[in-house]
Design a protein around this motif. Sequence first.
Motif, PDB file in Angstrom:
ATOM      1  N   GLY A   9      30.460  42.130  40.324  1.00  0.00           N
ATOM      2  CA  GLY A   9      30.471  40.723  39.969  1.00  0.00           C
ATOM      3  C   GLY A   9      31.373  40.405  38.795  1.00  0.00           C
ATOM      4  O   GLY A   9      32.192  41.225  38.367  1.00  0.00           O
ATOM      5  N   TYR A  10      31.210  39.208  38.267  1.00  0.00           N
ATOM      6  CA  TYR A  10      31.984  38.713  37.128  1.00  0.00           C
ATOM      7  C   TYR A  10      31.815  39.643  35.926  1.00  0.00           C
ATOM      8  O   TYR A  10      30.697  39.987  35.551  1.00  0.00           O
ATOM      9  CB  TYR A  10      31.506  37.305  36.789  1.00  0.00           C
ATOM     10  N   LEU A  11      32.932  40.074  35.373  1.00  0.00           N
ATOM     11  CA  LEU A  11      33.007  40.984  34.219  1.00  0.00           C
ATOM     12  C   LEU A  11      32.524  42.390  34.523  1.00  0.00           C
ATOM     13  O   LEU A  11      32.338  43.195  33.616  1.00  0.00           O
ATOM     14  CB  LEU A  11      32.233  40.429  33.003  1.00  0.00           C
ATOM     15  N   GLY A  12      32.351  42.701  35.810  1.00  0.00           N
ATOM     16  CA  GLY A  12      31.923  44.044  36.182  1.00  0.00           C
ATOM     17  C   GLY A  12      33.086  44.937  36.561  1.00  0.00           C
ATOM     18  O   GLY A  12      34.245  44.677  36.236  1.00  0.00           O
ATOM     19  N   LEU A  34      38.043  44.654  41.232  1.00  0.00           N
ATOM     20  CA  LEU A  34      38.829  43.463  41.536  1.00  0.00           C
ATOM     21  C   LEU A  34      39.946  43.289  40.515  1.00  0.00           C
ATOM     22  O   LEU A  34      39.868  43.819  39.401  1.00  0.00           O
ATOM     23  CB  LEU A  34      37.914  42.230  41.547  1.00  0.00           C
ATOM     24  N   PRO A  35      41.021  42.570  40.854  1.00  0.00           N
ATOM     25  CA  PRO A  35      42.170  42.433  39.955  1.00  0.00           C
ATOM     26  C   PRO A  35      41.781  41.834  38.597  1.00  0.00           C
ATOM     27  O   PRO A  35      41.125  40.792  38.535  1.00  0.00           O
ATOM     28  CB  PRO A  35      43.110  41.484  40.710  1.00  0.00           C
ATOM     29  N   GLY A  36      42.150  42.546  37.536  1.00  0.00           N
ATOM     30  CA  GLY A  36      41.857  42.091  36.184  1.00  0.00           C
ATOM     31  C   GLY A  36      40.571  42.657  35.613  1.00  0.00           C
ATOM     32  O   GLY A  36      40.320  42.533  34.409  1.00  0.00           O
ATOM     33  N   PHE A  37      39.755  43.287  36.453  1.00  0.00           N
ATOM     34  CA  PHE A  37      38.458  43.798  36.026  1.00  0.00           C
ATOM     35  C   PHE A  37      38.427  45.327  36.072  1.00  0.00           C
ATOM     36  O   PHE A  37      39.126  45.959  36.864  1.00  0.00           O
ATOM     37  CB  PHE A  37      37.347  43.256  36.934  1.00  0.00           C
ATOM     38  N   GLY A  38      37.571  45.918  35.244  1.00  0.00           N
ATOM     39  CA  GLY A  38      37.325  47.355  35.281  1.00  0.00           C
ATOM     40  C   GLY A  38      38.594  48.174  35.196  1.00  0.00           C
ATOM     41  O   GLY A  38      39.450  47.957  34.326  1.00  0.00           O
ATOM     42  N   HIS A  73      27.701  42.022  44.628  1.00  0.00           N
ATOM     43  CA  HIS A  73      26.786  41.642  43.541  1.00  0.00           C
ATOM     44  C   HIS A  73      27.331  40.415  42.824  1.00  0.00           C
ATOM     45  O   HIS A  73      28.484  40.394  42.403  1.00  0.00           O
ATOM     46  CB  HIS A  73      26.653  42.808  42.552  1.00  0.00           C
ATOM     47  N   SER A  74      26.515  39.372  42.695  1.00  0.00           N
ATOM     48  CA  SER A  74      26.860  38.181  41.924  1.00  0.00           C
ATOM     49  C   SER A  74      28.165  37.559  42.451  1.00  0.00           C
ATOM     50  O   SER A  74      28.228  37.187  43.622  1.00  0.00           O
ATOM     51  CB  SER A  74      26.936  38.555  40.439  1.00  0.00           C
ATOM     52  N   MET A  75      29.198  37.450  41.630  1.00  0.00           N
ATOM     53  CA  MET A  75      30.473  36.937  42.133  1.00  0.00           C
ATOM     54  C   MET A  75      30.977  37.786  43.290  1.00  0.00           C
ATOM     55  O   MET A  75      31.596  37.273  44.241  1.00  0.00           O
ATOM     56  CB  MET A  75      31.516  36.898  41.014  1.00  0.00           C
ATOM     57  N   GLY A  76      30.712  39.082  43.244  1.00  0.00           N
ATOM     58  CA  GLY A  76      31.088  39.959  44.345  1.00  0.00           C
ATOM     59  C   GLY A  76      30.358  39.619  45.629  1.00  0.00           C
ATOM     60  O   GLY A  76      30.857  39.886  46.727  1.00  0.00           O
ATOM     61  N   GLY A  77      29.164  39.020  45.503  1.00  0.00           N
ATOM     62  CA  GLY A  77      28.457  38.548  46.676  1.00  0.00           C
ATOM     63  C   GLY A  77      29.156  37.375  47.331  1.00  0.00           C
ATOM     64  O   GLY A  77      29.104  37.212  48.559  1.00  0.00           O
ATOM     65  N   MET A  78      29.824  36.563  46.529  1.00  0.00           N
ATOM     66  CA  MET A  78      30.650  35.485  47.082  1.00  0.00           C
ATOM     67  C   MET A  78      31.823  36.078  47.855  1.00  0.00           C
ATOM     68  O   MET A  78      32.159  35.617  48.953  1.00  0.00           O
ATOM     69  CB  MET A  78      31.156  34.582  45.954  1.00  0.00           C
TER      70      MET A  78
END
Length: 238
Positions: A9-12, A34-38, A73-78
């Motif tokens: 998800g967001y910030l994950g 996702l791009p920009g994360f982790g 999960h969360s945004m990842g669920g979207m």
Amino acid sequence: MTPLILVHGYLGGSSQWSNLLPHLNHSSVYAVDLPGFGENNHLDPVSSIKEMATFVLNFASQNELCKFDLLGHSMGGMVAQEVAISYPKKVRKLVLYSTGSIGALPGRFETIDQSKSRITNEGSETAAERISATWFKELTDSPFHQACANLAKKANLKTMLHGLDAMKSWDRHNDLGRIDAETMIIWGTEDRTYNRAQIDLLSDRIKNSYLQIIPDTAHAIHDEKAPELAAILNGYLV
């Protein structure tokens, strides 16, 4: 065994699953950043859920995954919903975990534009500490908070703002009936991010779905109750 793709998800990021993975009875798990994360924080972020879904599909293709199970999960669920709606033949089983079908949540504690302004004013690192704390029942007292905050800090301000823009412009609540994949919906009773109404909307509108509620846990069940979450997944993803 059908490959399983995990979407954070967001910030994950992919490392958020470290407490869950040892409990999974699964031989083929792929965790995306996702791009920009982790671990992909060097990549330019995208500002739409559709672009994130395309990134996940490209990730699957690069790993030669023609059909897969998908957990978001969360945004990842979207993102997972977007993939399942737009590319139904790709997804065998779907897991929608602590998520909803509307990015700009009804009754959100503040508008997304207010969140963008707040994050800009306080800076990305302070925002990462503050936001990640809300995902745990015990807030900053959670033994899992600091690792989560450190992962959140990998996202820079641009990524944070783009992620909020992506959620603000995304709404699939009228398309949930188009999800053909068998779907497990998972939610913790102490989740501050998604209320029960959002979870019930998913459950009511997705035809072939099952609702699993985990008591006494908040948004990050993969940390707070990893064995319990894994047991649900082990029984479902067979």
